[in-house]
Design a protein around this motif. Structure first.
Motif, PDB file in Angstrom:
ATOM      1  N   ALA A 136      -7.091   3.223 -11.454  1.00 15.47           N
ATOM      2  CA  ALA A 136      -7.839   3.488 -12.689  1.00 15.47           C
ATOM      3  C   ALA A 136      -8.749   4.696 -12.523  1.00 15.47           C
ATOM      4  O   ALA A 136      -8.853   5.534 -13.419  1.00 15.47           O
ATOM      5  N   SER A 157     -15.897  -2.152  -4.827  1.00 12.66           N
ATOM      6  CA  SER A 157     -14.449  -2.325  -4.682  1.00 12.66           C
ATOM      7  C   SER A 157     -13.768  -1.629  -5.864  1.00 12.66           C
ATOM      8  O   SER A 157     -13.391  -2.265  -6.847  1.00 12.66           O
ATOM      9  N   PRO A 158     -13.621  -0.330  -5.764  1.00 10.11           N
ATOM     10  CA  PRO A 158     -13.084   0.449  -6.885  1.00 10.11           C
ATOM     11  C   PRO A 158     -11.593   0.199  -7.117  1.00 10.11           C
ATOM     12  O   PRO A 158     -10.851  -0.114  -6.193  1.00 10.11           O
ATOM     13  N   ASP A 159     -11.189   0.324  -8.359  1.00  8.53           N
ATOM     14  CA  ASP A 159      -9.773   0.282  -8.719  1.00  8.53           C
ATOM     15  C   ASP A 159      -9.266   1.713  -8.616  1.00  8.53           C
ATOM     16  O   ASP A 159      -9.430   2.512  -9.534  1.00  8.53           O
ATOM     17  N   SER A 160      -8.671   2.040  -7.490  1.00 10.35           N
ATOM     18  CA  SER A 160      -8.274   3.421  -7.196  1.00 10.35           C
ATOM     19  C   SER A 160      -7.348   4.008  -8.249  1.00 10.35           C
ATOM     20  O   SER A 160      -7.488   5.174  -8.623  1.00 10.35           O
TER      21      SER A 160
END
Length: 66
Positions: free
Chosen positions: A50, A45-48
């Motif tokens: 960032a 679940s990437p922090d787009s």
């Protein structure tokens, strides 16, 4: 329907394409891009936001030979 959408997207991409930038650091630029995209795709679940900020910074640095 899907084929028409793909064809439209591909056509737009080809019409708007530009020559890649000339730089002695293109190899480093490509490596940074590939590693960041790989990490993004592998993340659960990437922090787009960032990821985008880091990618922008790291690509700029690579393009400048840093």
């Amino acid at each position: 329907m899907a084929r028409a959408a793909y064809t439209q997207t591909l056509s737009r991409a080809l019409n708007e394409a530009v020559q890649r930038p000339r730089t002695p650091y293109y190899g480093a630029f490509t490596q940074v891009l590939q590693s960041h995209v790989h990490a993004l795709l592998a993340a659960e679940s990437p922090d787009s936001a960032a990821v985008a900020a880091r990618l922008h910074r790291d690509l700029r640095d690579a393009f400048e030979g840093k």
